[in-house]
Design an enzyme around this catalytic site. Structure first.
Site, mmCIF file in Angstrom:
data_model
loop_
_atom_site.group_PDB
_atom_site.id
_atom_site.type_symbol
_atom_site.label_atom_id
_atom_site.label_comp_id
_atom_site.label_asym_id
_atom_site.label_seq_id
_atom_site.Cartn_x
_atom_site.Cartn_y
_atom_site.Cartn_z
ATOM 1 N N GLU A 66 -17.116 -4.930 -4.436
ATOM 2 C CA GLU A 66 -16.884 -6.368 -4.248
ATOM 3 C C GLU A 66 -17.534 -7.142 -5.384
ATOM 4 O OE1 GLU A 66 -17.998 -7.665 -0.355
ATOM 5 O OE2 GLU A 66 -16.653 -6.205 0.578
ATOM 6 N N ASP B 219 5.976 -16.560 -8.453
ATOM 7 C CA ASP B 219 5.799 -15.218 -7.891
ATOM 8 C C ASP B 219 6.826 -14.320 -8.575
ATOM 9 O OD1 ASP B 219 5.800 -12.913 -6.396
ATOM 10 O OD2 ASP B 219 5.917 -13.917 -4.441
ATOM 11 N N LYS C 158 7.010 -2.806 -8.686
ATOM 12 C CA LYS C 158 8.468 -2.984 -8.696
ATOM 13 C C LYS C 158 8.963 -2.725 -10.125
ATOM 14 C CE LYS C 158 8.235 -5.836 -4.551
ATOM 15 N NZ LYS C 158 8.511 -7.144 -3.907
ATOM 16 N N TYR D 219 -17.332 1.133 -3.355
ATOM 17 C CA TYR D 219 -17.241 -0.275 -2.982
ATOM 18 C C TYR D 219 -17.550 -1.106 -4.210
ATOM 19 C CZ TYR D 219 -16.042 -1.677 1.673
ATOM 20 O OH TYR D 219 -15.312 -2.007 2.770
ATOM 21 N N THR E 271 3.629 -8.229 -8.008
ATOM 22 C CA THR E 271 3.296 -6.872 -7.588
ATOM 23 C C THR E 271 3.207 -6.059 -8.871
ATOM 24 O OG1 THR E 271 5.608 -6.177 -7.511
ATOM 25 C CG2 THR E 271 4.660 -7.043 -5.465
ATOM 26 N N ARG F 57 1.313 0.912 -6.373
ATOM 27 C CA ARG F 57 1.487 -0.161 -5.396
ATOM 28 C C ARG F 57 0.289 -1.099 -5.510
ATOM 29 N NH1 ARG F 57 5.554 0.907 -2.535
ATOM 30 N NH2 ARG F 57 5.325 -1.126 -1.577
HETATM 31 C C1 PLP Z 1 7.880 -7.744 -2.844
HETATM 32 C C2 PLP Z 1 7.491 -9.154 -2.916
HETATM 33 C C3 PLP Z 1 6.240 -9.571 -2.421
HETATM 34 C C4 PLP Z 1 5.356 -8.697 -1.588
HETATM 35 O O1 PLP Z 1 4.822 -7.608 -2.194
HETATM 36 P P1 PLP Z 1 3.988 -6.549 -1.318
HETATM 37 O O2 PLP Z 1 3.335 -5.707 -2.360
HETATM 38 O O3 PLP Z 1 4.976 -5.827 -0.496
HETATM 39 O O4 PLP Z 1 3.003 -7.302 -0.509
HETATM 40 C C5 PLP Z 1 5.867 -10.885 -2.627
HETATM 41 N N1 PLP Z 1 6.677 -11.751 -3.253
HETATM 42 C C6 PLP Z 1 7.898 -11.398 -3.706
HETATM 43 C C7 PLP Z 1 8.750 -12.414 -4.391
HETATM 44 C C8 PLP Z 1 8.357 -10.085 -3.542
HETATM 45 O O5 PLP Z 1 9.561 -9.745 -3.964
#
Ligand code: PLP
Length: 472
Positions: free
Chosen positions: A66, A241, A273, A64, A270, A279
């Site tokens: 935090e 994002d 990707k 843990y 993320t 992840r």
């Molecule tokens: C994939 C994605 C997310 C979410 O990611 P997770 O790891 O699945 O929560 C958020 N914003 C955009 C633009 C994405 O393509």
């Protein structure tokens, strides 16, 4: 013959797991076999390195932690501090950011952290001075009531879903759609591109608190300098994002006006990707929002995942290596080769091409819905996902689009020649599939599906996935 380190590591791990629950070991093995055999064109997926995968499978999971580095609510976090500090340092250096918060468990969580940080920052400045309290946590219920009324200006302007925006940018099925009053900007119907004048006009009318840029299904670059100017013109916080294209930023494909980091107040992503890590999620920002961002856990996040932060540190170290920009360039080169191959064969593409890692095929050109096309391709060994196109007549469930992306196949080593061959396979399947009486049903000759499946596997045989991993 002695085994290499990777094979030994995974074989031993599976042996240990098999002794407890063999079905889990079998499923892990089966997953590798499936991934090795499928032509994976899911734009949001990739293959993390063995080092990244192995960094997650250990006792860091037991801790843990935090709080933040050096300021934990639990004792004995010195080793977690080491890996969290390393991950953050690699992230800052890689992206040129002043601050990096590497605790978010996913992209959605990273966005929640960002939303809260922006709100809290706004609340704390003038309103808290008025209430003479030090921070958000000290507000009384009456203060909150007054603030919520003031935050009637809790408005978010983001990209519409059918133009490629994400659910977390203020849409109903996500909490952001309930926290914020949302309005979207779309794309120009003629070109499929973002019309910045329209965004500016919407911002002027709507006066958002947050202007969000970023997407999951827009095949083009976004000019973040212009977006920042629009945000500044209405006093909005500019958030990007970059979940999908972080790898292209890290790999210096997106630079100058197209690199979000120098232009945005706050950037979320993320890590799994195009960035090719474990992840997870991450937030980057300047010093102004850093304190609020660091309160992500426990404000909106559960306890950090130290084993995943260790893997983030490994993956980010990999992304700082000199060969990562070459990988990022090849992702885009492959996407463009795929787009050209499809166009040459008569496919209709949203925006007519791509300058990032993804291509959006408008399958209405083949007389199909996205649902029909996705299944027909899957029957033929090609893994994609259906996706809405701008002003989609078939809605978000059936859709009229197929989204394909190249980060995963590029990791395997496939190049532009294989992308042309892939375009041929996709076109063959889609042009030979007929709609079958409902938006989901279709008719495809099983012999053709079988033949394409074999051709898809053949394409992959020269590019083994995890070539150093031999499970025996
Ligand atoms: C994939 C994605 C997310 C979410 O990611 P997770 O790891 O699945 O929560 C958020 N914003 C955009 C633009 C994405 O393509």
């Amino acid at each position: 013959m002695s085994l290499n380190a990777e094979s030994t590591a995974f074989r031993s791990a599976l042996e240990v797991i098999r002794a407890v629950e063999p079905r889990v070991a079998d499923a892990i093995e089966a997953e590798l076999a499936d991934q090795r055999e499928s032509l994976k064109l899911i734009a949001s997926e990739n293959y993390a390195s063995p080092a990244t995968l192995l960094a997650m499978g250990n006792w860091f999971s037991d801790k843990y932690a935090e709080g933040t580095v050096g300021r934990r609510f639990y004792a004995g976090c010195q080793n977690v501090d080491t890996v969290e500090a390393l991950a953050a340092e690699h992230a800052r250096e890689l992206f040129g950011a002043a601050h990096a918060y590497v605790q978010p468990h996913s992209g959605i969580d990273a966005n929640l952290v960002a939303f809260w940080a922006i709100l809290a920052d706004r609340i704390e400045s003038p309103a808290l001075k008025k209430a003479q309290v030090r921070q958000v946590n000290d507000l009384t219920e009456a203060d909150w009531f007054a603030l919520r009324r003031e935050l009637g200006n809790q408005r978010m302007l983001g990209m519409s879903l059918d133009a490629g925006g994400h659910l977390t940018h203020g849409f109903r099925p996500n909490i952001s759609g309930k926290m914020f009053d949302q309005r979207s900007y779309g794309t120009d119907p003629a070109t499929g591109l973002i019309d910045y004048d329209k965004v500016a006009e919407a911002a002027r009318e709507f006066q958002p608190l947050i202007l969000v840029a970023g997407y999951s299904a827009y095949p083009r670059k976004v000019n973040f300098r212009i977006m920042r100017e629009i945000a500044d013109s209405v006093g909005a916080t500019f958030m990007v994002d970059m979940a999908h294209f972080a790898g292209l930023v890290a790999g210096k494909v997106f630079t100058g006006d197209f690199d979000p980091v120098p232009h945005a107040h706050i950037v979320t992503t993320t890590t799994h990707k195009s960035l090719r890590g474990p992840r997870g999620g991450m937030v980057l920002c300047g010093p102004e929002l850093a304190d609020q961002v660091d309160r992500g856990c426990p404000m909106v996040l559960g306890g950090p995942l130290p084993h995943v932060m260790a893997a983030k540190a490994v993956a980010l170290a990999e992304a700082r290596r000199p060969d990562f920009p070459d990988y990022a360039q090849r992702i885009v080169g492959n996407a463009q080769a795929l787009a050209e191959g499809l166009l040459r064969r008569g496919a209709k593409l949203v925006t007519g091409g791509t300058d990032n890692h993804l291509v959006l095929i408008d399958v209405s050109g083949y007389g199909l819905t996205g649902r029909q096309a996705e299944q027909a391709l899957l029957d033929s060994g090609i893994v994609t996902n259906r996706n809405a196109v701008p002003q989609d007549p078939n809605g978000a469930w059936y859709t009229s689009g197929i989204r394909i992306g190249t980060p995963a196949l590029t990791t395997r080593g496939l190049g532009t020649a294989e992308m042309d061959a892939t375009a041929e396979l996709i076109h063959t399947v889609l042009s030979q599939t007929n709609p079958g009486g409902s938006k989901a049903k279709y008719v495809l000759d099983p012999a053709l599906a079988d033949k394409v499946s074999k051709q898809a596997s053949e394409l992959l045989t020269k590019f083994p996935l995890y070539p150093a991993v031999d499970l025996g």
